[in-house]
Write a protein that holds these residues in place. Structure first.
Motif, PDB file in Angstrom:
ATOM      1  N   ARG A  97       0.882  -1.054   0.004  1.00  0.00           N
ATOM      2  CA  ARG A  97       0.002   0.035   0.033  1.00  0.00           C
ATOM      3  C   ARG A  97       0.992   1.408   0.126  1.00  0.00           C
ATOM      4  O   ARG A  97       1.129   1.765   0.813  1.00  0.00           O
ATOM      5  CB  ARG A  97      -1.005   0.095   1.240  1.00  0.00           C
ATOM      6  CG  ARG A  97      -1.801  -1.314   1.010  1.00  0.00           C
ATOM      7  CD  ARG A  97      -2.918  -1.029   2.519  1.00  0.00           C
ATOM      8  NE  ARG A  97      -3.498  -2.259   2.519  1.00  0.00           N
ATOM      9  CZ  ARG A  97      -3.424  -3.393   3.225  1.00  0.00           C
ATOM     10  NH1 ARG A  97      -2.224  -3.347   3.630  1.00  0.00           N
ATOM     11  NH2 ARG A  97      -4.200  -4.452   3.188  1.00  0.00           N
ATOM     12  N   ALA A  98       1.817   1.220  -1.104  1.00  0.00           N
ATOM     13  CA  ALA A  98       2.760   2.438  -1.030  1.00  0.00           C
ATOM     14  C   ALA A  98       1.973   3.896  -1.213  1.00  0.00           C
ATOM     15  O   ALA A  98       1.197   3.925  -1.889  1.00  0.00           O
ATOM     16  CB  ALA A  98       3.848   1.972  -2.119  1.00  0.00           C
ATOM     17  N   SER A  99       2.714   4.780  -0.849  1.00  0.00           N
ATOM     18  CA  SER A  99       2.301   6.227  -1.369  1.00  0.00           C
ATOM     19  C   SER A  99       2.856   6.445  -2.750  1.00  0.00           C
ATOM     20  O   SER A  99       3.699   5.783  -3.233  1.00  0.00           O
ATOM     21  CB  SER A  99       2.920   7.283  -0.515  1.00  0.00           C
ATOM     22  OG  SER A  99       4.409   7.331  -0.667  1.00  0.00           O
ATOM     23  N   LEU A 100       2.417   7.515  -3.411  1.00  0.00           N
ATOM     24  CA  LEU A 100       2.921   7.931  -4.767  1.00  0.00           C
ATOM     25  C   LEU A 100       4.293   8.287  -4.661  1.00  0.00           C
ATOM     26  O   LEU A 100       5.101   7.726  -5.369  1.00  0.00           O
ATOM     27  CB  LEU A 100       2.217   8.963  -5.427  1.00  0.00           C
ATOM     28  CG  LEU A 100       0.725   8.814  -5.776  1.00  0.00           C
ATOM     29  CD1 LEU A 100      -0.042   9.950  -6.343  1.00  0.00           C
ATOM     30  CD2 LEU A 100       0.579   7.934  -6.924  1.00  0.00           C
ATOM     31  N   TYR A 101       4.661   8.659  -3.515  1.00  0.00           N
ATOM     32  CA  TYR A 101       6.047   9.295  -3.435  1.00  0.00           C
ATOM     33  C   TYR A 101       6.998   8.003  -3.420  1.00  0.00           C
ATOM     34  O   TYR A 101       8.081   7.721  -3.985  1.00  0.00           O
ATOM     35  CB  TYR A 101       6.544  10.048  -2.226  1.00  0.00           C
ATOM     36  CG  TYR A 101       7.733  10.034  -1.427  1.00  0.00           C
ATOM     37  CD1 TYR A 101       8.609  10.889  -2.036  1.00  0.00           C
ATOM     38  CD2 TYR A 101       8.052   9.051  -0.448  1.00  0.00           C
ATOM     39  CE1 TYR A 101       9.956  10.909  -1.650  1.00  0.00           C
ATOM     40  CE2 TYR A 101       9.412   9.146   0.041  1.00  0.00           C
ATOM     41  CZ  TYR A 101      10.241  10.128  -0.402  1.00  0.00           C
ATOM     42  OH  TYR A 101      11.605   9.979  -0.007  1.00  0.00           O
ATOM     43  N   GLY A 102       6.485   7.010  -2.485  1.00  0.00           N
ATOM     44  CA  GLY A 102       7.282   5.704  -2.428  1.00  0.00           C
ATOM     45  C   GLY A 102       7.360   4.984  -3.557  1.00  0.00           C
ATOM     46  O   GLY A 102       8.603   4.713  -4.028  1.00  0.00           O
ATOM     47  N   MET A 103       6.257   5.143  -4.464  1.00  0.00           N
ATOM     48  CA  MET A 103       6.610   4.290  -5.891  1.00  0.00           C
ATOM     49  C   MET A 103       7.232   4.857  -6.923  1.00  0.00           C
ATOM     50  O   MET A 103       8.046   4.524  -7.536  1.00  0.00           O
ATOM     51  CB  MET A 103       5.005   4.220  -6.386  1.00  0.00           C
ATOM     52  CG  MET A 103       4.240   3.192  -5.504  1.00  0.00           C
ATOM     53  SD  MET A 103       3.285   2.131  -6.256  1.00  0.00           S
ATOM     54  CE  MET A 103       2.032   2.811  -7.146  1.00  0.00           C
ATOM     55  N   GLU A 104       7.254   6.122  -6.422  1.00  0.00           N
ATOM     56  CA  GLU A 104       8.451   7.084  -7.794  1.00  0.00           C
ATOM     57  C   GLU A 104       9.682   6.912  -7.314  1.00  0.00           C
ATOM     58  O   GLU A 104      10.421   6.398  -8.109  1.00  0.00           O
ATOM     59  CB  GLU A 104       7.994   8.552  -7.612  1.00  0.00           C
ATOM     60  CG  GLU A 104       8.666   9.447  -8.683  1.00  0.00           C
ATOM     61  CD  GLU A 104       8.372  10.887  -8.220  1.00  0.00           C
ATOM     62  OE1 GLU A 104       9.104  12.012  -8.897  1.00  0.00           O
ATOM     63  OE2 GLU A 104       7.240  11.382  -7.469  1.00  0.00           O
ATOM     64  N   ILE A 105      10.076   6.754  -5.966  1.00  0.00           N
ATOM     65  CA  ILE A 105      11.261   6.688  -5.488  1.00  0.00           C
ATOM     66  C   ILE A 105      12.053   5.328  -5.756  1.00  0.00           C
ATOM     67  O   ILE A 105      12.955   5.090  -6.047  1.00  0.00           O
ATOM     68  CB  ILE A 105      11.373   7.020  -4.125  1.00  0.00           C
ATOM     69  CG1 ILE A 105      11.146   8.553  -3.622  1.00  0.00           C
ATOM     70  CG2 ILE A 105      12.857   6.447  -3.572  1.00  0.00           C
ATOM     71  CD1 ILE A 105      12.107   9.380  -4.252  1.00  0.00           C
ATOM     72  N   SER A 106      10.857   4.495  -5.553  1.00  0.00           N
ATOM     73  CA  SER A 106      11.260   2.731  -5.709  1.00  0.00           C
ATOM     74  C   SER A 106      11.665   2.790  -7.302  1.00  0.00           C
ATOM     75  O   SER A 106      12.749   2.215  -7.945  1.00  0.00           O
ATOM     76  CB  SER A 106       9.996   1.975  -5.459  1.00  0.00           C
ATOM     77  OG  SER A 106      10.460   0.415  -5.947  1.00  0.00           O
ATOM     78  N   GLY A 107      11.105   3.306  -8.301  1.00  0.00           N
ATOM     79  CA  GLY A 107      11.175   3.395  -9.683  1.00  0.00           C
ATOM     80  C   GLY A 107      12.363   3.952 -10.157  1.00  0.00           C
ATOM     81  O   GLY A 107      13.287   3.491 -10.996  1.00  0.00           O
ATOM     82  N   LYS A 108      12.729   5.182  -9.394  1.00  0.00           N
ATOM     83  CA  LYS A 108      13.976   6.102  -9.769  1.00  0.00           C
ATOM     84  C   LYS A 108      15.016   5.360  -9.371  1.00  0.00           C
ATOM     85  O   LYS A 108      16.187   5.256 -10.115  1.00  0.00           O
ATOM     86  CB  LYS A 108      13.848   7.315  -9.008  1.00  0.00           C
ATOM     87  CG  LYS A 108      12.956   8.232  -9.554  1.00  0.00           C
ATOM     88  CD  LYS A 108      12.810   9.726  -9.030  1.00  0.00           C
ATOM     89  CE  LYS A 108      12.227  10.815  -9.659  1.00  0.00           C
ATOM     90  NZ  LYS A 108      12.260  12.054  -9.134  1.00  0.00           N
ATOM     91  N   PHE A 109      15.163   4.725  -8.060  1.00  0.00           N
ATOM     92  CA  PHE A 109      16.200   3.978  -7.633  1.00  0.00           C
ATOM     93  C   PHE A 109      16.575   2.669  -8.672  1.00  0.00           C
ATOM     94  O   PHE A 109      17.819   2.577  -8.709  1.00  0.00           O
ATOM     95  CB  PHE A 109      16.018   3.186  -6.166  1.00  0.00           C
ATOM     96  CG  PHE A 109      16.538   4.290  -4.999  1.00  0.00           C
ATOM     97  CD1 PHE A 109      17.801   3.859  -4.960  1.00  0.00           C
ATOM     98  CD2 PHE A 109      15.643   5.293  -4.538  1.00  0.00           C
ATOM     99  CE1 PHE A 109      18.357   5.017  -3.782  1.00  0.00           C
ATOM    100  CE2 PHE A 109      16.303   5.964  -3.588  1.00  0.00           C
ATOM    101  CZ  PHE A 109      17.654   5.646  -3.093  1.00  0.00           C
ATOM    102  N   ALA A 110      15.513   1.959  -8.992  1.00  0.00           N
ATOM    103  CA  ALA A 110      15.656   0.832  -9.971  1.00  0.00           C
ATOM    104  C   ALA A 110      16.340   1.191 -11.217  1.00  0.00           C
ATOM    105  O   ALA A 110      17.076   0.764 -11.661  1.00  0.00           O
ATOM    106  CB  ALA A 110      14.274   0.123 -10.037  1.00  0.00           C
TER     107      ALA A 110
END
Length: 240
Positions: A97-110
């Motif tokens: 149940r991630a926030s939009l911020y969390g999903m954006e950061i996850s994608g950027k790191f990846a």
């Protein structure tokens, strides 16, 4: 070690088993009653249909990092590009149940890790995991998904397309037989593989009671590096 090989176990009699005080009577009954011929035939057909590969602990292409953990899986089922030559695996995990911020950061790191030549490892769950896989794919990098079910039971079902994309350029793996359903107790167990495959684990977002924290605990036990992305201090998904 006692019987010489795993294969030998299937030819033992009940009397042979009862000579060994280490095996419980329930385990003996389970082994003797297991419909191995029927199971193996069905399993073989599913493996061929899925174009999957079997990798055992004794094989040369079993990952060395994973082999080093104390409870390494005996068998891996792999679909996709296996073995992953020269992989530098780093796990990215976090809340479903991630926030939009969390999903954006996850994608950027990846994306950045993939651009630097790292392999992104995660669990193909909703939220942070899916964002990490998609980030690696967006960068034309390599990503590995570790499932808590068999390869014919894609979970969550809405990630079917993601499953196909990952197996097209990276790999989807599981320690569970092909048709194993995604039952809850499989997921904490598979988390040791996510960390065991990886040099380190990045936790992007995690609630106070979270599967991502189970992965972090496994990573610490396995001597891996653990990293945490800062989050808002008043947000439930950052408590972990």
């Amino acid at each position: 070690n006692r019987y010489g090989s795993a294969e030998k176990i299937w030819s033992l009699s009940e009397a042979d088993f009862f000579e060994n005080p280490l095996i419980s009577s329930k385990a003996i009954t389970n082994i003797l009653d297991f419909p191995k011929d029927k199971f193996l035939k069905a399993e073989y057909n599913q493996i061929r249909k899925a174009q999957a590969k079997i990798v055992t602990f004794l094989d040369g292409d079993y990952p060395d990092l994973l082999r080093s953990i104390p409870d390494a899986p005996v068998v891996l089922y792999a679909k996709g590009q296996w073995p992953l030559q020269g992989a530098l695996p780093v796990a990215i995990v976090g809340s479903r149940r991630a926030s939009l911020y969390g999903m954006e950061i996850s994608g950027k790191f990846a994306v950045r890790l993939a651009e630097l030549g790292f392999t992104v490892v995660s669990g193909m769950a909703r939220g942070i995991d899916a964002a990490a896989h998609r980030g690696a794919l967006r960068a034309k990098g390599t990503t590995v998904a570790v499932l808590g079910s068999g390869l014919t039971n894609v979970y969550p079902p809405e990630n079917r397309d993601l499953f196909d994309e990952i197996s097209g350029s990276g790999a989807v793996i599981s320690e569970f037989s092909m048709e194993t359903p995604p039952v809850p107790y499989n997921f904490p167990r598979r988390n040791r593989i996510i960390s065991g495959l990886s040099l380190g684990v990045i936790v992007v977002e995690a609630a106070e009671r979270s599967g991502a924290l189970i992965t972090a605990d496994f990573a610490l036990e396995q001597g891996r590096e653990v990293f945490a992305v800062p989050g808002k201090i008043d947000q439930l998904s950052s408590f972990g």
